[in-house]
Enzyme design. Sequence first.
Site, PDB file in Angstrom:
ATOM      1  N   CYS A  18      -2.776   8.992   2.024  1.00  0.00           N
ATOM      2  CA  CYS A  18      -2.491   8.534   0.468  1.00  0.00           C
ATOM      3  C   CYS A  18      -3.085   8.644  -0.433  1.00  0.00           C
ATOM      4  CB  CYS A  18      -2.390   7.087   0.990  1.00  0.00           C
ATOM      5  SG  CYS A  18      -3.623   6.160   2.177  1.00  0.00           S
ATOM      6  N   GLU A  64       0.679  -0.662  -0.241  1.00  0.00           N
ATOM      7  CA  GLU A  64       0.119   0.094  -0.362  1.00  0.00           C
ATOM      8  C   GLU A  64       0.980   1.222   0.040  1.00  0.00           C
ATOM      9  OE1 GLU A  64      -2.803  -0.083  -0.541  1.00  0.00           O
ATOM     10  OE2 GLU A  64      -3.854  -2.167   0.551  1.00  0.00           O
TER      11      GLU A  64
HETATM   12  P1  NAD Z   1       7.869   5.027   4.969  1.00  0.00           P
HETATM   13  O1  NAD Z   1       8.314   3.928   4.118  1.00  0.00           O
HETATM   14  O2  NAD Z   1       9.641   5.980   5.163  1.00  0.00           O
HETATM   15  O3  NAD Z   1       7.402   4.322   5.591  1.00  0.00           O
HETATM   16  C1  NAD Z   1       7.074   2.780   6.407  1.00  0.00           C
HETATM   17  C2  NAD Z   1       7.750   1.719   6.901  1.00  0.00           C
HETATM   18  O4  NAD Z   1       8.487   1.147   6.861  1.00  0.00           O
HETATM   19  C3  NAD Z   1       7.803   2.831   8.987  1.00  0.00           C
HETATM   20  O5  NAD Z   1       8.067   1.472   9.140  1.00  0.00           O
HETATM   21  C4  NAD Z   1       9.681   2.137   8.636  1.00  0.00           C
HETATM   22  O6  NAD Z   1      10.758   2.251   9.465  1.00  0.00           O
HETATM   23  C5  NAD Z   1       9.715   1.148   7.889  1.00  0.00           C
HETATM   24  N1  NAD Z   1      11.231   1.191   6.764  1.00  0.00           N
HETATM   25  C6  NAD Z   1      11.676   1.985   6.401  1.00  0.00           C
HETATM   26  N2  NAD Z   1      12.933   1.106   5.675  1.00  0.00           N
HETATM   27  C7  NAD Z   1      12.425   0.484   5.749  1.00  0.00           C
HETATM   28  C8  NAD Z   1      13.023  -0.862   5.335  1.00  0.00           C
HETATM   29  N3  NAD Z   1      14.208  -1.106   4.217  1.00  0.00           N
HETATM   30  N4  NAD Z   1      12.684  -1.929   5.076  1.00  0.00           N
HETATM   31  C9  NAD Z   1      11.646  -2.330   5.751  1.00  0.00           C
HETATM   32  N5  NAD Z   1      10.577  -1.413   6.064  1.00  0.00           N
HETATM   33  C10 NAD Z   1      11.329  -0.276   6.680  1.00  0.00           C
HETATM   34  O7  NAD Z   1       6.646   5.676   4.902  1.00  0.00           O
HETATM   35  P2  NAD Z   1       6.002   6.910   5.977  1.00  0.00           P
HETATM   36  O8  NAD Z   1       7.048   8.509   5.646  1.00  0.00           O
HETATM   37  O9  NAD Z   1       5.857   6.324   6.835  1.00  0.00           O
HETATM   38  O10 NAD Z   1       4.762   6.705   5.361  1.00  0.00           O
HETATM   39  C11 NAD Z   1       4.105   7.973   4.275  1.00  0.00           C
HETATM   40  C12 NAD Z   1       4.035   7.292   2.615  1.00  0.00           C
HETATM   41  O11 NAD Z   1       2.751   6.034   3.357  1.00  0.00           O
HETATM   42  C13 NAD Z   1       3.250   8.093   1.693  1.00  0.00           C
HETATM   43  O12 NAD Z   1       4.137   7.787   0.586  1.00  0.00           O
HETATM   44  C14 NAD Z   1       1.942   7.276   1.793  1.00  0.00           C
HETATM   45  O13 NAD Z   1       1.217   7.600   0.685  1.00  0.00           O
HETATM   46  C15 NAD Z   1       1.785   5.731   2.480  1.00  0.00           C
HETATM   47  N6  NAD Z   1       0.565   6.051   2.386  1.00  0.00           N
HETATM   48  C16 NAD Z   1       0.253   4.948   1.639  1.00  0.00           C
HETATM   49  C17 NAD Z   1      -1.446   4.052   2.202  1.00  0.00           C
HETATM   50  C18 NAD Z   1      -1.629   3.264   1.777  1.00  0.00           C
HETATM   51  O14 NAD Z   1      -2.784   2.394   1.456  1.00  0.00           O
HETATM   52  N7  NAD Z   1      -1.639   3.401   0.166  1.00  0.00           N
HETATM   53  C19 NAD Z   1      -2.104   5.044   3.548  1.00  0.00           C
HETATM   54  C20 NAD Z   1      -1.539   5.282   4.426  1.00  0.00           C
HETATM   55  C21 NAD Z   1       0.177   6.305   4.236  1.00  0.00           C
END
Ligand code: NAD
Length: 512
Positions: free
Chosen positions: A266, A232
């Site tokens: 999102c 997502e």
């Molecule tokens: P992010 O990708 O920076 O982090 C998300 C999670 O991934 C965190 O828990 C982080 O610790 C973890 N993470 C970071 N590096 C990683 C790695 N190498 N391997 C595994 N996990 C890792 O995202 P964010 O800044 O926390 O969230 C914002 C983003 O989320 C925006 O792009 C938003 O659009 C998206 N989002 C999507 C949806 C959806 O349903 N499509 C819903 C909400 C948010």
Amino acid sequence: MDVINVSNPVTSACLYKMPSASEQEITSAFVHARQAAEKVRQTSIKERQAEIRRLIDYLMANRERLLDRIVEETGRCRTDAMISDLFQLVEDCQWLVDNAHKILGDQKVSTPITLLGKKSRIYHEARGVVLVISPWNLPLAIAMTAAMFAFAAGNAVIIKPSEQTPMADVFKEIVSLSPLLSEALTVVQGGGETAQQLIALRPDMIAFTGSGRTGKKILTQAAPMVIPVVMELGAKDAMIVFDDADMDRAVAAATWGNMHNSGQSCTATERLFVNDSIYDTFVERLKKELEASTLGLDGNADVGAITTDFQADIIDRQLADAKEKGARILCGGQRLESGSRFFQPTLVADVTDDMLIAREETFGPVVSVYRFTSEEEVIARHNACDFGLSTSLWTQDTMRADRVTRALETGCVNVNNVMLTEGNVHLPFGGVKYSGYGRMKGAEGLLGMTRSKAVLIDPTRGKREPNWYPYSKEKLALMDRLLATVVRPAGLRKLVSLAGVGLAIEKLVRRK
Ligand code: NAD
């Protein structure tokens, strides 16, 4: 050991500090989840639904305190926290209590006439350990909805919340609600490296919500282990307003659809396409509505703050780039004051494809407005985007609404509404292209947390199957007749001819 500093985004005050999970803690958490998976698998759907009910009771009994905590860690306004975190999570959990048993029960399916007498079933079995990796924008709802869907399906769950909004005390309380929940849910706090270490231990599935950048890293790590992943990811969602739209309602929707959660959704409508003939009036009214939005955190405020520093920097950078390249800022365009996490609701016109704001997710209270003249043109411009999560479509013409809905490359379409498919847990939720794949929520989301086992039960005794050895030219000719019968139209004729071939095969089988 890394220390996670959690601070209030608005006041910058330190809320608490905690250590990121150590390597040893991560391994023990995984071993615990692996052992728990066997126990959770043995529980009945009813037992698991009772546990989800227990979570709902906790959420309801503690709602004021939970809202305080969400506002404190995210800086979103209280009503946003209520709508997107609490309300959504309670509704999703209630849906599992009401529906999970109907979706997860063993399923009888038809058996083709060529396999006469046999019975076919699908068992929807738990995968084992599901790793939920969640973002900071809706810290409670995203992590817990995914976790409860996985748990309802009979899995043990490891939750890795965002290090930006760990909600540490709340997750601890949830896990301690009952012995079964303590067994089934494991929370591991830490950043990206912690998540990578958990993936390396090979969970049976990963439910990831976050940025495309991280999503690609997870896919790369998971691919050699063939771990199924739901992605997502981010978006650059559009709202399309045709000239026959209900103008008052569409203006209000365009305002809320971007400003809700301070744009940190999102499914926020970041690109607004308005039909040429109503463009000027629409934009004038939207500008007034945006300017009337109030900033703050309490129940009367419309728009809250930006949760993280790096997100606020992205918004600054995109606005500066747009201004430099000739975009017009119709209202807002900057932070409330220097260094503040509050951004003025912002409307941008004359956006061109070379601007960052045209292509990259903004995740802030900023909406770009574009003029269009024809249906074909707006569909093409909508679909030219790399993302496709949730589109808002405005027209009174039901034929056009259906035609355009089918032509849009997107995961969700809201006709005369905005961001609302996400609010209906009966519907699957997810995107296309760089917005990801796989679905959360709905029957599809729940079944996605299982692996289907195909079962065929044969009551035949003492006889060989006609397709088993020995082969002969006579048998081959009969198979040929059978094949011709299979593709005939359904009905009596087919039955009769199949019965004829069946008898012949029967004879052949007896003769061996
Ligand atoms: P992010 O990708 O920076 O982090 C998300 C999670 O991934 C965190 O828990 C982080 O610790 C973890 N993470 C970071 N590096 C990683 C790695 N190498 N391997 C595994 N996990 C890792 O995202 P964010 O800044 O926390 O969230 C914002 C983003 O989320 C925006 O792009 C938003 O659009 C998206 N989002 C999507 C949806 C959806 O349903 N499509 C819903 C909400 C948010």
